[in-house]
Design an enzyme around this catalytic site. Structure first.
Site, PDB file in Angstrom:
ATOM      1  N   TRP A  23      -2.895   1.198  14.433  1.00 40.77           N
ATOM      2  CA  TRP A  23      -1.477   2.191  13.728  1.00 40.77           C
ATOM      3  C   TRP A  23      -0.527   0.598  14.793  1.00 40.77           C
ATOM      4  CZ3 TRP A  23      -2.406   6.022  19.177  1.00 40.77           C
ATOM      5  CH2 TRP A  23      -2.849   7.369  18.723  1.00 40.77           C
ATOM      6  N   THR A  76      -7.630   0.337   6.719  1.00 46.71           N
ATOM      7  CA  THR A  76      -6.999   0.821   8.390  1.00 46.71           C
ATOM      8  C   THR A  76      -8.189   1.797   8.839  1.00 46.71           C
ATOM      9  OG1 THR A  76      -6.024   2.893   8.334  1.00 46.71           O
ATOM     10  CG2 THR A  76      -6.995   2.391   6.289  1.00 46.71           C
ATOM     11  N   ASP A  77      -7.950   2.084  10.038  1.00 42.55           N
ATOM     12  CA  ASP A  77      -8.574   2.597  10.607  1.00 42.55           C
ATOM     13  C   ASP A  77      -9.161   4.317  10.553  1.00 42.55           C
ATOM     14  OD1 ASP A  77      -5.875   3.383  11.874  1.00 42.55           O
ATOM     15  OD2 ASP A  77      -6.721   3.824  13.445  1.00 42.55           O
ATOM     16  N   TYR A  79      -5.567   9.810   1.600  1.00 44.57           N
ATOM     17  CA  TYR A  79      -4.784   7.938   1.522  1.00 44.57           C
ATOM     18  C   TYR A  79      -6.061   7.171   2.769  1.00 44.57           C
ATOM     19  CZ  TYR A  79      -3.037   4.243   4.834  1.00 44.57           C
ATOM     20  OH  TYR A  79      -3.334   3.003   6.120  1.00 44.57           O
ATOM     21  N   LYS A  87      -7.572   3.598   0.292  1.00 48.12           N
ATOM     22  CA  LYS A  87      -8.173   2.283   0.902  1.00 48.12           C
ATOM     23  C   LYS A  87      -9.299   1.980   1.467  1.00 48.12           C
ATOM     24  CE  LYS A  87      -5.174   0.205   2.732  1.00 48.12           C
ATOM     25  NZ  LYS A  87      -4.270  -0.587   2.229  1.00 48.12           N
ATOM     26  N   ALA A 116       0.674  -1.347   0.212  1.00 45.48           N
ATOM     27  CA  ALA A 116      -0.420  -0.603   0.431  1.00 45.48           C
ATOM     28  C   ALA A 116       0.816   1.369   0.087  1.00 45.48           C
ATOM     29  CB  ALA A 116      -1.133   0.513   1.361  1.00 45.48           C
ATOM     30  N   TRP A 117       0.397   2.137  -0.528  1.00 44.37           N
ATOM     31  CA  TRP A 117       0.859   3.849  -0.309  1.00 44.37           C
ATOM     32  C   TRP A 117       0.466   4.245   1.557  1.00 44.37           C
ATOM     33  CZ3 TRP A 117       3.228   7.220  -3.791  1.00 44.37           C
ATOM     34  CH2 TRP A 117       3.291   8.937  -3.127  1.00 44.37           C
ATOM     35  N   THR A 118       1.224   4.327   2.146  1.00 46.15           N
ATOM     36  CA  THR A 118       1.235   4.528   3.265  1.00 46.15           C
ATOM     37  C   THR A 118       1.456   5.977   4.003  1.00 46.15           C
ATOM     38  OG1 THR A 118       3.406   2.952   4.313  1.00 46.15           O
ATOM     39  CG2 THR A 118       1.076   1.342   3.928  1.00 46.15           C
TER      40      THR A 118
END
Length: 238
Positions: free
Chosen positions: A110, A65-66, A89, A93, A28-30
């Site tokens: 996290w 992700t959260d 982001y 996602k 992923a692009w994080t």
């Protein structure tokens, strides 16, 4: 599962000849802030990249992700809560989640571990160099050890296809997490709590993004403190 240490490296430009039985899609692009200035690049990775993975025709475990939530609920988010991402982001996602046709969406939060760039390793590095660090204290979530998430993923595969929240028990702010890192590692470093506004990052973050599962059979992870101790132990002997 893993290649032997002395095996010949595979040319990644070669097409995959065998049909995979399962794909664990963690790429992923994080770079949350970088995505704000390069939204199309983030979309290519998180959305188009996921579409390419789905095109392989195998069931997919998509790690999400959260940040797909806006953080205004004020209590733990469960799978049936409506996503409303604040950042590029988070949006990409979420769009990536929607590419999954057959598989499992595993939302966690996290993430930290003994390798790569993450909050624990950054704090350890800063704590050894400085006597004080300034850390955000108005964002709350559940720091999740990647080792615990990996173990839980095996159990997710036994569940019906769908979306699952898999994050550590307990919650804290980033400042509280930093304090715990220094305490567990025996590092003398003062944590100065600051606000998100003071930090001034480009991408908005959810103020409260604790994840819990409404599925009774969803894996339950250990407390984030337990994950922190295991991570520090791995770092000690790495």
């Amino acid at each position: 599962m893993f290649p032997e240490a002395d095996a010949e490296p595979r040319d990644v430009t070669e097409p995959i000849e065998a049909q995979p039985e399962l794909v664990l899609h963690a790429a992923a692009w994080t770079d949350v802030d970088g995505a704000e200035s390069e939204p199309e690049e983030a979309r290519r990775v998180n959305v188009e990249g996921t579409r390419n993975v789905v095109a392989l025709g195998a069931p997919v475990v998509y790690f999400s992700t959260d940040y797909v939530f806006d953080g205004t609920k004020g209590e733990p988010y469960v799978e049936s809560d409506e996503p409303n991402p604040l950042s590029v982001y988070g949006q990409t996602k979420l769009e990536g989640e929607r590419q999954i046709r057959e598989g499992w969406v595993v939302r966690s939060s996290w993430l930290f571990g003994w390798t790569g760039k993450n909050f624990v390793r950054t704090m350890l590095d800063l704590g050894r160099k400085r006597g004080e660090v300034r850390v955000v204290d108005d964002q709350r979530g559940s720091p999740t050890f990647v080792g615990h998430l990996a173990d839980a993923t095996k159990r997710v595969l036994d569940l019906p296809l769908g979306t699952y929240h898999v994050a550590a028990e307990g919650d804290c702010t980033w400042a509280e997490f930093a304090g715990a890192i220094f305490e567990e590692a025996g590092i003398e470093c003062r944590v100065v709590p600051i606000s998100t506004e003071e930090l001034g990052r480009p991408a908005p973050r959810p103020a409260y993004s604790v994840l819990r599962s409404e599925h009774t059979d969803s894996p339950r992870l250990p407390h984030w403190r337990d994950g922190l101790r295991e991570c520090l132990e791995r770092l000690t002997y790495a």
